[in-house]
Each structure stands twice: as structure tokens, then as C-alpha cells.
Design a protein around this motif. Sequence first.
Motif, short mmCIF file in Angstrom:
data_model
loop_
_atom_site.label_atom_id
_atom_site.label_comp_id
_atom_site.label_asym_id
_atom_site.label_seq_id
_atom_site.Cartn_x
_atom_site.Cartn_y
_atom_site.Cartn_z
N THR A 10 0.83 -1.21 0.00
CA THR A 10 0.00 0.00 0.00
C THR A 10 0.86 1.26 0.00
O THR A 10 0.62 2.19 -0.77
CB THR A 10 -0.94 0.01 1.23
N ALA A 11 1.88 1.28 0.84
CA ALA A 11 2.77 2.44 0.92
C ALA A 11 3.52 2.65 -0.39
O ALA A 11 3.66 3.79 -0.87
CB ALA A 11 3.76 2.28 2.07
N LEU A 12 3.98 1.58 -1.00
CA LEU A 12 4.69 1.71 -2.28
C LEU A 12 3.74 2.20 -3.37
O LEU A 12 4.10 3.05 -4.19
CB LEU A 12 5.31 0.37 -2.68
N GLY A 13 2.50 1.70 -3.38
CA GLY A 13 1.51 2.16 -4.36
C GLY A 13 1.21 3.63 -4.21
O GLY A 13 1.12 4.37 -5.20
N GLN A 14 1.08 4.10 -2.97
CA GLN A 14 0.83 5.52 -2.73
C GLN A 14 2.02 6.36 -3.17
O GLN A 14 1.85 7.44 -3.74
CB GLN A 14 0.52 5.76 -1.25
N ALA A 15 3.23 5.87 -2.92
CA ALA A 15 4.43 6.61 -3.32
C ALA A 15 4.53 6.73 -4.84
O ALA A 15 4.87 7.79 -5.38
CB ALA A 15 5.68 5.93 -2.76
#
Length: 147
Positions: A10-15
Motif C-alpha cells: 500500500t505504501a509503495l503504491g501511494q508513493a
Amino acid sequence: MQVEFGRLVTALGQAVSEAQRAVAAHAIGNYLAYFRRGPADQDGGAGYAPNTTSILFPPSTGGEEGARVAVPLVTLAHHNAVGLDSVRIKLCAAAAVDEEEKLLLDFSPPGRASGEPPLLTEMELCFRCDDPPEGTARVTTEMNKSL
């Protein structure tokens, strides 16, 4: 340091989404640099006028003086957009499962002192050049018609 796999994804997708928005905002800013802010339009939005340069065209009929034309600078430049094509990240991590059977990644491999930053072994960002957005192409085409 352990991180739940789903939270990491999720964090990588948001980044990546944030990076794509930043690239798009930068392209709009670059395009608008060919214009100067003018008075507000009738809807209250910012009005823009093209920055121009004066070019003396040679006479078309063999006369002594050619025509001086105010050429919009936007018509003289390329407007291909840069986009983020893909992101590849390789991490050093050990897989584990917590008591709720969620996949965890442990970024503190054996031999590393606790509190040290996780190991990032490789990161690759791939960019591509695209055609300009339709709106940019249409504005530039209309500017070309003024010549």
C-alpha cells in the motif's frame, strides 16, 4: 524491523501515485512557462497570454520589407511529456508470519544491529516519453494557426 506485506505494498503504491502526480504537475508547470498571467477571465479563473518573440519574415513578393510577426514561444518548442513507466524495488528481507497469519517482511537480517536502517539493495525507476496531452496539443495547434 518487521513490516506487514500488505502495508508495504500500500505504501509503495501511494508513493508511485504521488510520483506520477508530481511528474504531471511538473509538465503542466513547464507548459505554462510559455505564457504570462493576464487578467482573470469572465469565470474568475486565471487568464494567460502567450509569451511571444518578434520574428521578421522575408518579403513574399520581392518587396524590400518583410512582415514582422509576434510568434508565440509555445509554438517553437517540443511538448512531449515524461511519464513514470515502472518501478522495480528489490529489498533484502526475510519472510515471516504473525499470529494472525499475515505475511511479514523482516528487514533486519541476521548479523545487522537493531535500529540500523533496512537494507535497500536495488531500486529502478523507468521513465517514458509520451505524446503531449490532448489539451496541450490543441492549445499549441491553435497558437500555430495564429501564424
